[in-house]
Write a protein that holds these residues in place. Structure first.
Motif, PDB file in Angstrom:
ATOM      1  N   MET A  49       0.840  -1.207   0.000  1.00 16.32           N
ATOM      2  CA  MET A  49       0.000   0.000   0.000  1.00 16.32           C
ATOM      3  C   MET A  49       0.875   1.257   0.000  1.00 16.32           C
ATOM      4  SD  MET A  49      -2.978  -1.167   2.695  1.00 16.32           S
ATOM      5  CE  MET A  49      -3.616   0.499   2.836  1.00 16.32           C
ATOM      6  N   TRP A  50       1.946   1.232   0.779  1.00 14.49           N
ATOM      7  CA  TRP A  50       2.846   2.383   0.833  1.00 14.49           C
ATOM      8  C   TRP A  50       3.547   2.570  -0.512  1.00 14.49           C
ATOM      9  CZ3 TRP A  50       3.716   6.766   2.939  1.00 14.49           C
ATOM     10  CH2 TRP A  50       4.962   7.372   2.908  1.00 14.49           C
TER      11      TRP A  50
ATOM     12  N   TRP B 123       1.157   4.081  -2.913  1.00 16.09           N
ATOM     13  CA  TRP B 123       0.968   5.515  -2.624  1.00 16.09           C
ATOM     14  C   TRP B 123       2.131   6.328  -3.186  1.00 16.09           C
ATOM     15  CZ3 TRP B 123       3.585   9.424  -0.249  1.00 16.09           C
ATOM     16  CH2 TRP B 123       2.879  10.609  -0.044  1.00 16.09           C
TER      17      TRP B 123
ATOM     18  N   THR C  62       1.582   6.795  -6.773  1.00 16.26           N
ATOM     19  CA  THR C  62       0.545   7.801  -6.995  1.00 16.26           C
ATOM     20  C   THR C  62       1.097   9.210  -6.823  1.00 16.26           C
ATOM     21  OG1 THR C  62      -1.131   6.254  -6.188  1.00 16.26           O
ATOM     22  CG2 THR C  62      -1.735   8.574  -6.256  1.00 16.26           C
ATOM     23  N   ALA C  63       1.949   9.393  -5.824  1.00 15.12           N
ATOM     24  CA  ALA C  63       2.453  10.729  -5.512  1.00 15.12           C
ATOM     25  C   ALA C  63       3.622  11.154  -6.382  1.00 15.12           C
ATOM     26  CB  ALA C  63       2.867  10.778  -4.038  1.00 15.12           C
TER      27      ALA C  63
ATOM     28  N   ALA D 299      -4.576  -2.428  -5.688  1.00 20.34           N
ATOM     29  CA  ALA D 299      -3.494  -1.578  -6.184  1.00 20.34           C
ATOM     30  C   ALA D 299      -2.355  -2.378  -6.800  1.00 20.34           C
ATOM     31  CB  ALA D 299      -2.961  -0.698  -5.050  1.00 20.34           C
TER      32      ALA D 299
ATOM     33  N   GLU E 209       1.550  -1.017  -8.100  1.00 18.00           N
ATOM     34  CA  GLU E 209       2.468  -1.183  -6.972  1.00 18.00           C
ATOM     35  C   GLU E 209       3.801  -1.644  -7.550  1.00 18.00           C
ATOM     36  OE1 GLU E 209       4.921  -2.458  -4.585  1.00 18.00           O
ATOM     37  OE2 GLU E 209       3.717  -4.296  -4.729  1.00 18.00           O
TER      38      GLU E 209
END
Length: 385
Positions: free
Chosen positions: A108-109, A112, A115-116, A335, A339
């Motif tokens: 998940m990290w 993210w 995404t960022a 995700a 990922e």
């Protein structure tokens, strides 16, 4: 749990074909970060001496296809490794997580961060974001800029080699204005970086890509596997086809909302292999009947178009389709396709490599079927079930 390094390359034997096989084809589905599984499949085929004559891709499958068709056999694996290691080079954690819960949080990290920050050599965020830009302005239709991918393709892919036609390649896209599914095939079109980028331009993340006077998006919006294109253009060639899917149509009943998102994506992007194979077999059965009818008439009784059709039907293709589907890990969620951690990439690559090794142990699967069978489908995971 650390997946360890990528499988070490072994010296391949000379390229070969099973008896009666005219060509080996790869069919690569889209699936973002899961595409490393396809690279692992290719490594195992390469080490078995089974080099493709035809590669067909959608989305990330198009990028993998271009890295294969756009390099000589001795450099293909090197280029695939360079691409996948480059785009997954960002550190996520300082240690490898152990256990499903920690691994799920790690993934998940990592998603993210993608995404960022985007992914090196692939795409970068648009600043300011699209909702802060005027209508019609550059960057107003996507969250990311895919220009880094163009630079990567120009560095890793020999487009002169692609357009020489030595290896056939077909890439699936969607015309943004008409909604029509379009294949760009190097037997008909000069393939450029834009064709590959268009095939992977999934909105609203990545921008539509201009080709000529039109704009194109990811072919997965309409069909996430280019199997139909292969069936319709194989002519009379007997094929061994490795269809490599990244989303499975089979799965467990969801237990929570996150399971729902994961299952929805799997169903949405899974291939329709059974539908396509049934369509092919039905068409082939009708062609056989038509061939028998035309054989009862002399050429003098047939029109020029009917004589041409009679010649085409004299030699129908036989196809052995080996269907390979990535089996997601218990800790992977919705995700998983964005990922891009190095840990997950190595796991996906290794899974493709090991699945292909197991598949190739079934020697009879590499046999061309009889004319009566026409098409046979094999799947090592269904066999084990």
């Amino acid at each position: 749990m650390d997946a360890g390094p990528l499988p070490q390359p072994r010296t391949p034997p000379a390229a070969w074909r099973p008896p009666g096989c005219h060509a080996i084809a790869l069919v690569f589905q889209g699936g973002g970060a899961l595409g490393a599984y396809q690279a692992g499949v290719y490594q195992a085929l390469h080490e078995a001496g089974l080099e493709p004559d035809w590669v067909n891709g959608v989305s990330i499958g198009s990028i993998n296809s271009a890295l294969i068709a756009g390099n000589p056999p001795e450099r293909r694996l090197e280029r695939l490794r360079e691409f996948w290691q480059m785009i997954t080079d960002r550190p996520v954690w300082f240690h490898a997580p152990d256990g499903d819960d920690l691994r799920r949080f790690h993934n998940m990290w990592s998603a993210w961060l993608t995404t960022a920050l985007g992914q090196e050599g692939f795409f970068k965020p648009n600043f300011p974001p699209p909702w802060m830009r005027p209508r019609g302005a550059s960057g107003a239709t996507s969250f990311y800029d895919s220009s880094p991918l163009r630079e990567t393709l120009l560095r890793l892919v020999d487009f002169d080699l692609i357009n020489s036609g030595k290896t056939r390649i077909a890439l699936g896209t969607v015309n943004v204005r008409t909604g029509n599914f379009i294949y760009y095939d190097n037997t008909e079109t000069e393939i450029l970086p834009e064709h590959i980028m268009a095939s992977g331009a999934l909105p609203p993340g990545l921008p539509m890509v201009a080709i000529g006077t039109d704009y194109y998006w990811d072919g997965g919006l309409v069909s996430n596997t280019p199997l139909q294109h292969l069936f319709e253009h194989c002519g009379s060639n007997n094929l061994i086809v490795f269809q490599v899917d990244l989303f499975s149509s089979r799965g467990e009943t969801p237990r929570d909302f996150f399971d729902v998102l994961t299952r929805q994506k799997d169903i949405q992007y899974s291939s329709r292999t059974r539908l396509m194979t049934q369509y092919f077999l039905m068409l082939r059965s009708k062609n056989l009947q038509l061939r028998k009818l035309l054989a009862k008439l002399s050429d003098e009784q047939l029109s020029p178009a009917e004589r041409e059709l009679k010649e085409e039907l004299a030699d129908l293709p036989e196809i052995s389709l080996i269907h390979m589907i990535y089996q997601k890990a218990a800790y992977e969620g919705q995700a998983k396709d964005y990922e891009f951690s190095a840990l997950s990439m190595r796991e996906h690559w290794d899974a493709g490599y090991r699945d292909t090794e197991r598949t190739l142990r079934h020697k009879t699967w590499l046999q061309i079927p009889s004319e009566e069978e026409g098409l046979v489908v094999h799947d090592v995971h269904r066999l084990e079930d």
